[in-house]
Design an enzyme around this catalytic site. Structure first.
Site, mmCIF file in Angstrom:
data_model
loop_
_atom_site.group_PDB
_atom_site.id
_atom_site.type_symbol
_atom_site.label_atom_id
_atom_site.label_comp_id
_atom_site.label_asym_id
_atom_site.label_seq_id
_atom_site.Cartn_x
_atom_site.Cartn_y
_atom_site.Cartn_z
ATOM 1 N N SER A 167 4.659 2.600 8.108
ATOM 2 C CA SER A 167 4.253 1.527 7.163
ATOM 3 C C SER A 167 5.307 1.188 6.455
ATOM 4 O O SER A 167 5.967 1.956 5.712
ATOM 5 C CB SER A 167 2.889 1.607 6.442
ATOM 6 O OG SER A 167 2.885 2.672 5.705
ATOM 7 N N HIS A 201 0.772 -1.261 -0.271
ATOM 8 C CA HIS A 201 0.128 -0.085 0.031
ATOM 9 C C HIS A 201 0.732 1.424 -0.140
ATOM 10 O O HIS A 201 0.414 2.304 -0.255
ATOM 11 C CB HIS A 201 -0.981 0.075 1.258
ATOM 12 C CG HIS A 201 -0.304 0.029 2.511
ATOM 13 N ND1 HIS A 201 -0.126 -0.730 3.365
ATOM 14 C CD2 HIS A 201 0.088 1.395 3.072
ATOM 15 C CE1 HIS A 201 0.253 -0.415 4.491
ATOM 16 N NE2 HIS A 201 0.491 0.934 4.500
ATOM 17 N N ASP A 206 0.303 -7.810 1.461
ATOM 18 C CA ASP A 206 0.652 -6.344 1.261
ATOM 19 C C ASP A 206 2.110 -6.354 1.391
ATOM 20 O O ASP A 206 2.610 -5.309 2.182
ATOM 21 C CB ASP A 206 0.019 -5.661 2.919
ATOM 22 C CG ASP A 206 -0.230 -4.347 2.967
ATOM 23 O OD1 ASP A 206 0.170 -3.555 1.847
ATOM 24 O OD2 ASP A 206 -0.202 -3.676 3.974
#
Length: 320
Positions: free
Chosen positions: A264, A119, A149
Protein backbone atom coordinates in the site's frame (compact mmCIF):
# COMPACT_ATOMS: atom_id res chain seq x y z
CA UNK A 1 59.73 -36.78 -66.82
CA UNK A 2 58.13 -34.85 -64.07
CA UNK A 3 54.61 -33.65 -64.45
CA UNK A 4 54.25 -29.89 -64.11
CA UNK A 5 51.36 -28.80 -61.92
CA UNK A 6 50.06 -25.36 -62.71
CA UNK A 7 49.50 -23.30 -59.59
CA UNK A 8 46.11 -21.57 -59.33
CA UNK A 9 46.30 -17.88 -59.90
CA UNK A 10 45.32 -15.56 -57.10
CA UNK A 11 42.79 -12.84 -57.92
CA UNK A 12 44.35 -9.53 -58.66
CA UNK A 13 43.36 -6.61 -56.42
CA UNK A 14 45.31 -3.58 -57.58
CA UNK A 15 45.87 -0.81 -55.09
CA UNK A 16 43.31 1.93 -55.13
CA UNK A 17 44.62 5.11 -56.74
CA UNK A 18 44.76 8.29 -54.72
CA UNK A 19 41.70 10.46 -54.55
CA UNK A 20 41.16 12.47 -57.71
CA UNK A 21 39.24 15.75 -57.77
CA UNK A 22 35.87 15.42 -59.45
CA UNK A 23 35.39 11.76 -58.45
CA UNK A 24 33.33 10.99 -55.34
CA UNK A 25 35.61 9.43 -52.69
CA UNK A 26 33.44 6.33 -52.37
CA UNK A 27 32.55 5.83 -56.05
CA UNK A 28 33.77 2.68 -57.91
CA UNK A 29 36.67 3.04 -60.37
CA UNK A 30 38.09 0.98 -63.27
CA UNK A 31 41.74 -0.07 -63.56
CA UNK A 32 43.83 -0.23 -66.75
CA UNK A 33 43.09 -3.98 -66.86
CA UNK A 34 39.37 -3.26 -67.09
CA UNK A 35 38.59 -4.44 -63.56
CA UNK A 36 35.99 -2.50 -61.61
CA UNK A 37 36.85 -1.93 -57.93
CA UNK A 38 34.15 -1.20 -55.36
CA UNK A 39 34.87 0.62 -52.10
CA UNK A 40 34.21 -2.56 -50.09
CA UNK A 41 37.13 -4.30 -51.81
CA UNK A 42 35.18 -6.46 -54.29
CA UNK A 43 35.71 -6.45 -58.04
CA UNK A 44 33.83 -6.82 -61.30
CA UNK A 45 30.56 -8.69 -60.99
CA UNK A 46 29.88 -7.79 -57.36
CA UNK A 47 26.58 -6.09 -56.71
CA UNK A 48 27.18 -2.39 -56.18
CA UNK A 49 25.98 -0.70 -53.03
CA UNK A 50 22.44 0.68 -53.27
CA UNK A 51 22.01 4.16 -54.56
CA UNK A 52 20.62 6.91 -52.39
CA UNK A 53 21.46 8.24 -48.94
CA UNK A 54 22.88 5.94 -46.30
CA UNK A 55 20.34 4.63 -43.76
CA UNK A 56 20.03 6.54 -40.53
CA UNK A 57 22.19 5.27 -37.70
CA UNK A 58 20.48 3.19 -35.04
CA UNK A 59 20.03 4.96 -31.72
CA UNK A 60 22.32 3.94 -28.90
CA UNK A 61 20.90 1.09 -26.83
CA UNK A 62 21.31 3.14 -23.66
CA UNK A 63 19.66 6.29 -24.99
CA UNK A 64 16.67 7.28 -22.84
CA UNK A 65 13.17 7.18 -24.27
CA UNK A 66 11.70 10.66 -24.38
CA UNK A 67 9.49 11.40 -21.41
CA UNK A 68 10.25 8.21 -19.51
CA UNK A 69 12.78 6.75 -17.11
CA UNK A 70 13.32 3.57 -19.11
CA UNK A 71 16.33 3.09 -21.38
CA UNK A 72 15.56 2.02 -24.95
CA UNK A 73 17.04 -1.41 -24.31
CA UNK A 74 14.59 -2.00 -21.46
CA UNK A 75 11.44 -0.43 -22.86
CA UNK A 76 8.52 -2.81 -22.63
CA UNK A 77 10.21 -5.24 -20.22
CA UNK A 78 9.55 -5.79 -16.55
CA UNK A 79 13.31 -5.83 -15.90
CA UNK A 80 13.77 -2.48 -17.64
CA UNK A 81 10.92 -0.86 -15.72
CA UNK A 82 12.14 -2.28 -12.41
CA UNK A 83 15.70 -1.06 -12.98
CA UNK A 84 14.52 2.42 -13.90
CA UNK A 85 11.83 3.00 -11.28
CA UNK A 86 12.97 1.05 -8.20
CA UNK A 87 15.23 3.91 -6.98
CA UNK A 88 12.07 6.07 -6.72
CA UNK A 89 10.14 3.62 -4.49
CA UNK A 90 10.62 3.63 -0.72
CA UNK A 91 9.61 1.65 2.34
CA UNK A 92 7.76 3.59 5.05
CA UNK A 93 7.74 2.56 8.71
CA UNK A 94 5.17 4.39 10.81
CA UNK A 95 5.15 4.15 14.59
CA UNK A 96 2.14 5.05 16.75
CA UNK A 97 0.69 4.26 20.16
CA UNK A 98 -0.71 1.05 18.66
CA UNK A 99 2.64 -0.19 17.37
CA UNK A 100 4.42 -0.08 14.03
CA UNK A 101 3.22 -0.66 10.49
CA UNK A 102 4.97 -0.83 7.14
CA UNK A 103 3.92 0.57 3.78
CA UNK A 104 5.44 1.99 0.62
CA UNK A 105 5.75 5.35 -1.09
CA UNK A 106 6.79 7.07 -4.32
CA UNK A 107 9.41 9.84 -4.50
CA UNK A 108 8.08 12.72 -6.61
CA UNK A 109 10.76 15.40 -6.04
CA UNK A 110 14.53 15.24 -5.73
CA UNK A 111 14.43 16.81 -2.25
CA UNK A 112 12.27 14.05 -0.82
CA UNK A 113 8.54 14.65 -1.31
CA UNK A 114 6.84 11.24 -1.18
CA UNK A 115 3.28 10.24 -2.04
CA UNK A 116 1.71 7.37 -0.11
CA UNK A 117 -1.67 6.27 1.27
CA UNK A 118 -3.22 8.16 4.14
CA UNK A 119 -3.81 4.89 5.98
CA UNK A 120 -0.05 4.17 5.95
CA UNK A 121 0.87 7.26 8.00
CA UNK A 122 -2.37 8.37 9.66
CA UNK A 123 -1.92 8.68 13.43
CA UNK A 124 1.85 8.10 13.24
CA UNK A 125 4.03 9.78 15.84
CA UNK A 126 7.26 8.84 14.08
CA UNK A 127 7.97 8.03 10.42
CA UNK A 128 11.15 6.47 9.04
CA UNK A 129 11.76 5.97 5.31
CA UNK A 130 14.23 3.55 3.75
CA UNK A 131 15.40 4.19 0.20
CA UNK A 132 16.11 1.54 -2.41
CA UNK A 133 19.85 1.82 -1.66
CA UNK A 134 19.34 1.15 2.05
CA UNK A 135 19.73 4.74 3.32
CA UNK A 136 17.18 5.83 5.90
CA UNK A 137 15.70 9.24 6.66
CA UNK A 138 13.24 10.57 9.21
CA UNK A 139 10.13 12.06 7.61
CA UNK A 140 7.21 14.25 8.56
CA UNK A 141 3.66 14.47 7.24
CA UNK A 142 3.09 17.50 4.99
CA UNK A 143 -0.59 16.93 4.26
CA UNK A 144 -3.24 14.23 4.10
CA UNK A 145 -6.50 13.72 2.22
CA UNK A 146 -8.47 10.92 3.92
CA UNK A 147 -11.26 11.25 1.33
CA UNK A 148 -8.85 10.05 -1.36
CA UNK A 149 -6.68 7.92 0.96
CA UNK A 150 -3.65 10.02 0.00
CA UNK A 151 -0.83 11.57 1.99
CA UNK A 152 2.29 13.59 1.24
CA UNK A 153 5.34 13.21 3.46
CA UNK A 154 8.75 14.90 3.26
CA UNK A 155 12.17 13.49 4.10
CA UNK A 156 14.38 15.55 6.40
CA UNK A 157 17.78 16.51 4.98
CA UNK A 158 17.43 14.66 1.66
CA UNK A 159 18.63 15.89 -1.74
CA UNK A 160 19.58 14.53 -5.14
CA UNK A 161 16.98 11.76 -5.06
CA UNK A 162 15.58 10.16 -8.21
CA UNK A 163 12.00 11.33 -8.67
CA UNK A 164 9.51 9.10 -10.43
CA UNK A 165 7.91 10.12 -13.72
CA UNK A 166 4.15 10.57 -13.31
CA UNK A 167 2.07 9.33 -16.25
CA UNK A 168 -1.57 9.86 -17.21
CA UNK A 169 -4.10 7.37 -15.92
CA UNK A 170 -6.74 8.64 -18.36
CA UNK A 171 -4.74 6.91 -21.10
CA UNK A 172 -4.80 3.52 -19.36
CA UNK A 173 -6.77 0.74 -21.03
CA UNK A 174 -7.94 -2.64 -19.81
CA UNK A 175 -5.27 -5.17 -20.76
CA UNK A 176 -2.34 -2.76 -20.47
CA UNK A 177 0.69 -4.40 -18.91
CA UNK A 178 1.78 -2.98 -15.56
CA UNK A 179 4.47 -3.43 -12.92
CA UNK A 180 3.96 -3.01 -9.17
CA UNK A 181 6.85 -2.12 -6.84
CA UNK A 182 6.64 -1.92 -3.07
CA UNK A 183 7.59 -3.52 0.23
CA UNK A 184 5.11 -6.31 0.94
CA UNK A 185 5.64 -7.78 4.42
CA UNK A 186 8.73 -5.55 4.72
CA UNK A 187 10.44 -7.13 1.70
CA UNK A 188 11.86 -3.91 0.27
CA UNK A 189 11.86 -3.38 -3.48
CA UNK A 190 9.65 -6.33 -4.41
CA UNK A 191 8.59 -6.31 -8.09
CA UNK A 192 5.49 -8.01 -9.51
CA UNK A 193 3.73 -7.65 -12.85
CA UNK A 194 0.38 -8.18 -14.51
CA UNK A 195 -2.24 -6.22 -16.41
CA UNK A 196 -4.90 -3.61 -15.75
CA UNK A 197 -7.95 -5.83 -15.35
CA UNK A 198 -10.65 -3.16 -14.94
CA UNK A 199 -11.16 0.60 -14.70
CA UNK A 200 -13.24 2.88 -12.49
CA UNK A 201 -13.92 0.44 -9.67
CA UNK A 202 -15.76 2.08 -6.74
CA UNK A 203 -13.59 1.05 -3.78
CA UNK A 204 -14.57 2.06 -0.24
CA UNK A 205 -11.94 2.24 2.50
CA UNK A 206 -11.67 3.52 6.07
CA UNK A 207 -10.84 7.23 6.35
CA UNK A 208 -9.03 7.13 9.68
CA UNK A 209 -6.54 4.82 11.30
CA UNK A 210 -8.90 3.77 14.11
CA UNK A 211 -11.82 2.76 11.91
CA UNK A 212 -10.69 -0.74 10.99
CA UNK A 213 -11.92 -3.90 12.66
CA UNK A 214 -10.28 -7.19 11.74
CA UNK A 215 -13.04 -9.74 12.29
CA UNK A 216 -10.99 -12.51 10.70
CA UNK A 217 -8.71 -12.44 13.76
CA UNK A 218 -11.53 -12.13 16.27
CA UNK A 219 -10.36 -8.70 17.43
CA UNK A 220 -12.40 -5.62 18.20
CA UNK A 221 -11.90 -2.09 16.93
CA UNK A 222 -8.19 -1.34 16.55
CA UNK A 223 -5.75 0.78 14.60
CA UNK A 224 -5.50 -0.34 11.01
CA UNK A 225 -2.23 -2.12 10.27
CA UNK A 226 -1.30 -2.47 6.56
CA UNK A 227 0.51 -5.69 7.40
CA UNK A 228 -2.75 -7.37 8.45
CA UNK A 229 -4.76 -6.93 5.24
CA UNK A 230 -6.39 -3.90 3.69
CA UNK A 231 -10.04 -3.50 4.76
CA UNK A 232 -12.18 -2.27 1.88
CA UNK A 233 -15.67 -2.56 0.45
CA UNK A 234 -16.84 -3.19 -3.08
CA UNK A 235 -20.33 -3.84 -4.40
CA UNK A 236 -21.82 -3.65 -0.90
CA UNK A 237 -19.52 -6.35 0.49
CA UNK A 238 -16.64 -5.99 2.94
CA UNK A 239 -13.25 -7.61 2.43
CA UNK A 240 -10.27 -8.12 4.75
CA UNK A 241 -12.11 -6.76 7.78
CA UNK A 242 -14.59 -4.02 8.69
CA UNK A 243 -13.92 -0.53 7.32
CA UNK A 244 -15.80 1.02 10.23
CA UNK A 245 -18.27 3.90 10.19
CA UNK A 246 -16.04 6.62 8.67
CA UNK A 247 -15.46 5.71 5.02
CA UNK A 248 -14.54 7.15 1.67
CA UNK A 249 -15.09 5.87 -1.86
CA UNK A 250 -12.90 6.53 -4.88
CA UNK A 251 -12.59 5.29 -8.46
CA UNK A 252 -9.75 2.79 -8.70
CA UNK A 253 -7.71 0.96 -11.30
CA UNK A 254 -7.97 -2.80 -10.84
CA UNK A 255 -4.92 -4.98 -11.48
CA UNK A 256 -4.00 -8.65 -11.28
CA UNK A 257 -0.39 -7.80 -10.42
CA UNK A 258 0.32 -9.49 -7.10
CA UNK A 259 -0.15 -7.08 -4.17
CA UNK A 260 0.27 -7.95 -0.52
CA UNK A 261 0.17 -6.08 2.80
CA UNK A 262 2.97 -3.51 2.73
CA UNK A 263 2.47 -2.72 -0.97
CA UNK A 264 0.00 0.00 0.00
CA UNK A 265 1.30 3.42 -1.05
CA UNK A 266 3.63 1.89 -3.63
CA UNK A 267 3.60 2.33 -7.39
CA UNK A 268 1.61 0.84 -10.24
CA UNK A 269 3.71 1.54 -13.35
CA UNK A 270 3.19 1.31 -17.10
CA UNK A 271 5.76 -0.23 -19.42
CA UNK A 272 7.27 3.18 -20.20
CA UNK A 273 8.28 3.53 -16.57
CA UNK A 274 5.57 6.06 -15.69
CA UNK A 275 3.55 5.91 -12.47
CA UNK A 276 -0.14 5.43 -13.31
CA UNK A 277 -1.47 4.62 -9.85
CA UNK A 278 -0.78 4.38 -6.11
CA UNK A 279 -1.58 0.89 -4.83
CA UNK A 280 -4.16 1.17 -2.07
CA UNK A 281 -6.34 -1.92 -1.53
CA UNK A 282 -6.40 -5.64 -2.20
CA UNK A 283 -8.64 -8.63 -1.81
CA UNK A 284 -7.06 -11.41 0.20
CA UNK A 285 -9.15 -14.35 1.47
CA UNK A 286 -8.64 -15.35 5.08
CA UNK A 287 -7.05 -18.71 5.70
CA UNK A 288 -8.48 -21.30 8.11
CA UNK A 289 -6.05 -20.40 10.90
CA UNK A 290 -7.23 -16.80 11.01
CA UNK A 291 -4.25 -15.18 9.31
CA UNK A 292 -4.48 -13.23 6.08
CA UNK A 293 -3.61 -15.16 2.94
CA UNK A 294 -1.68 -13.76 -0.01
CA UNK A 295 -2.79 -11.93 -3.13
CA UNK A 296 -5.23 -13.62 -5.48
CA UNK A 297 -4.89 -11.06 -8.25
CA UNK A 298 -7.47 -8.49 -7.17
CA UNK A 299 -5.63 -5.29 -6.34
CA UNK A 300 -6.69 -1.66 -6.61
CA UNK A 301 -4.77 1.57 -7.18
CA UNK A 302 -5.67 5.25 -6.91
CA UNK A 303 -5.31 6.71 -10.45
CA UNK A 304 -2.31 9.01 -10.77
CA UNK A 305 -4.49 11.75 -12.31
CA UNK A 306 -6.32 11.88 -8.96
CA UNK A 307 -2.97 12.21 -7.19
CA UNK A 308 -1.73 15.00 -9.46
CA UNK A 309 -4.95 16.96 -9.03
CA UNK A 310 -4.56 16.69 -5.24
CA UNK A 311 -0.88 17.63 -4.93
CA UNK A 312 -1.35 21.36 -4.37
CA UNK A 313 -3.85 20.67 -1.61
CA UNK A 314 -1.52 18.13 0.02
CA UNK A 315 1.42 20.55 -0.16
CA UNK A 316 -0.64 23.19 1.63
CA UNK A 317 -1.49 20.77 4.41
CA UNK A 318 -4.61 19.11 3.07
CA UNK A 319 -6.81 17.89 5.89
CA UNK A 320 -3.80 17.19 8.11
Amino acid sequence: MTDHQEQPQQPYYPPRPPYEPGRAPYAPFTTDHGTTIWPSGGHGGHVPPPAGPAPAATASASAPVAGTNVAARGTGTVAGVAEAVSPSIVEISAASNSGKSTGSGVIITSDGEIVTNNHVVSGASEITVQLNDGKTYPAEVVGTDPDKDLALIKLKGASGLKAASLGNSKDVKVGDEVVAIGSPEGLTGTVTSGIVSALDRDVTVAKDEDQGQDRSQGQGRQQYDPRQGWPFEFGGQQFNGDTGSSKTTYKALQTDASLNPGNSGGALINMNGEIIGINSAMYSPSSSNGSTAGSVGLGFAIPIDTVKADLDGLRSGGDN
